[in-house]
Motif scaffolding. Structure first.
Motif, PDB file in Angstrom:
ATOM      1  N   VAL A  99       1.947   6.119  -2.191  1.00  0.00           N
ATOM      2  CA  VAL A  99       1.931   7.380  -1.447  1.00  0.00           C
ATOM      3  C   VAL A  99       0.586   7.582  -0.768  1.00  0.00           C
ATOM      4  O   VAL A  99      -0.477   7.404  -1.385  1.00  0.00           O
TER       5      VAL A  99
ATOM      6  N   VAL B 273      -0.335  13.533  -6.287  1.00  0.00           N
ATOM      7  CA  VAL B 273       0.636  12.464  -6.034  1.00  0.00           C
ATOM      8  C   VAL B 273       1.518  12.254  -7.254  1.00  0.00           C
ATOM      9  O   VAL B 273       2.735  12.055  -7.134  1.00  0.00           O
TER      10      VAL B 273
ATOM     11  N   THR C 254       5.448   7.383   2.131  1.00  0.00           N
ATOM     12  CA  THR C 254       6.019   7.242   0.791  1.00  0.00           C
ATOM     13  C   THR C 254       6.872   5.986   0.770  1.00  0.00           C
ATOM     14  O   THR C 254       7.758   5.830   1.626  1.00  0.00           O
TER      15      THR C 254
ATOM     16  N   ARG D 295       5.459  15.842   0.774  1.00  0.00           N
ATOM     17  CA  ARG D 295       4.366  14.949   0.424  1.00  0.00           C
ATOM     18  C   ARG D 295       3.049  15.718   0.483  1.00  0.00           C
ATOM     19  O   ARG D 295       2.831  16.516   1.396  1.00  0.00           O
TER      20      ARG D 295
ATOM     21  N   VAL E 264       5.538  12.543  -7.096  1.00  0.00           N
ATOM     22  CA  VAL E 264       6.427  11.457  -7.506  1.00  0.00           C
ATOM     23  C   VAL E 264       7.387  11.927  -8.595  1.00  0.00           C
ATOM     24  O   VAL E 264       8.584  11.612  -8.574  1.00  0.00           O
TER      25      VAL E 264
ATOM     26  N   THR F 290       9.043   7.776   5.148  1.00  0.00           N
ATOM     27  CA  THR F 290       9.532   7.685   3.782  1.00  0.00           C
ATOM     28  C   THR F 290      10.522   6.538   3.699  1.00  0.00           C
ATOM     29  O   THR F 290      11.490   6.492   4.449  1.00  0.00           O
TER      30      THR F 290
ATOM     31  N   TYR G 159       5.987   3.616  -6.875  1.00  0.00           N
ATOM     32  CA  TYR G 159       5.744   4.386  -5.656  1.00  0.00           C
ATOM     33  C   TYR G 159       4.372   4.057  -5.087  1.00  0.00           C
ATOM     34  O   TYR G 159       3.410   3.828  -5.838  1.00  0.00           O
TER      35      TYR G 159
ATOM     36  N   ARG H 100       9.098   3.614  -2.080  1.00  0.00           N
ATOM     37  CA  ARG H 100       9.622   3.522  -3.449  1.00  0.00           C
ATOM     38  C   ARG H 100      10.340   2.194  -3.632  1.00  0.00           C
ATOM     39  O   ARG H 100      11.229   1.848  -2.863  1.00  0.00           O
TER      40      ARG H 100
END
Length: 292
Positions: A142, A74, A147, A65, A78, A51, A140, A149
């Motif tokens: 994923v 997803v 993950t 997740r 998020v 992450t 994001y 961001r």
């Protein structure tokens, strides 16, 4: 008086936009209002796991997740992750009440994962202060094991009189120093630092000068991006016409994009983004950040 440790961090570190006593949510991104076609390079699938991003510690826990990621799972993940992050950003032990509302939008499936957009707004009350919250929309990426961001970016400006424009006002899509100029963003959606070089060339009103020696270089920029960081180049051009955007990643990987700018930028246009992808590749495309 309440403690302002977290609030001061937010204001200075760019984790969000926080106004004490009064404020409003952050503004909408802008971009040029025409469609264009990217020239894509081969973009690999990521092999990193974990992450990555500015996920702040706090009393709210982050969701797990999804083990079998889909468009809906997803998007839900998020939404919950961004909401927890926003609450943790606002949290102070002396807060009396708060409200956080979040929106998400599905972007696309690519590079073996899912791109989803998110933003949150709300407020928080402290014993002697009130704060409203707004933020830059987050992008994001994923997968079942990863993950990433990206939200915070630095803006670059030049004086409006130095932005590329025609001396004939009729050849510009906006008045110099009065209307909005075109912009693009560079995002590092990868957990390692990278250097991205971007060149923008003017190909003429109709773009007939693809190979012409008379093409004009509008700007050349080098960006050194930390992991999950970004830059917004605010000042590109006022002039109507077709442009070629060339990007180079770490001096090797290249991508190009034909950028057709016939109208003034609006808040409804998805911004142009040069993306260092989650596997360390490079692509240029429109990202619909205006939808959140």
């Amino acid at each position: 008086m309440p403690s302002f440790g977290r609030r001061r961090y937010l204001h200075t570190a760019g984790a969000g936009l926080l106004w004490l006593v009064a404020g409003c949510a952050g503004g909408s991104p802008t971009g040029p209002s025409s469609t264009s076609t990217p020239t894509r390079t081969s973009v690999p699938t990521p092999t990193v796991t974990g992450t990555y991003g500015d996920f702040l510690d706090g009393p709210r826990s982050y969701p797990d997740r999804p083990a079998d990621p889909s468009r809906e799972t997803v998007r839900e993940y998020v939404h919950d992750a961004e909401r927890a992050r926003t609450y943790n950003a606002l949290y102070e032990p002396d807060m009396t009440d708060s409200s956080v509302q979040c929106r998400t939008a599905y972007d696309r499936t690519a590079q073996g994962g899912h791109y989803v957009l998110a933003s949150c707004s709300g407020y928080v009350n402290y014993p002697e202060a009130h704060a409203d919250w707004g933020q830059t929309p987050a992008l994001y990426f994923v997968t079942a094991d990863l993950t990433i961001r990206v939200a915070d970016y630095g803006s670059r400006h030049i004086h409006c009189t130095e932005v590329f424009a025609s001396s004939d006002p009729g050849e510009n899509f906006a008045a110099v120093c009065e209307g909005g100029d075109a912009s693009y963003r560079v995002y590092n959606v990868h957990p390692e630092p990278h250097t991205v070089s971007v060149t923008v060339e003017f190909l003429g009103e109709e773009g007939a000068g693809e190979s012409s020696a008379t093409n004009q270089t509008v700007l050349e920029r080098d960006y050194t991006l930390a992991p999950t960081a970004g830059v917004k180049e605010e000042s590109v051009t006022y002039r109507k016409g077709v442009y070629r955007v060339r990007a180079t990643l770490d001096g090797e990987t290249k991508a190009t994009y034909r950028w057709d700018l016939q109208f003034a930028p609006t808040a409804e246009d998805p911004p142009l983004v040069v993306l260092v992808t989650p596997a360390g590749g490079l692509t240029i495309r429109r990202v619909p950040l205006q939808t959140v």
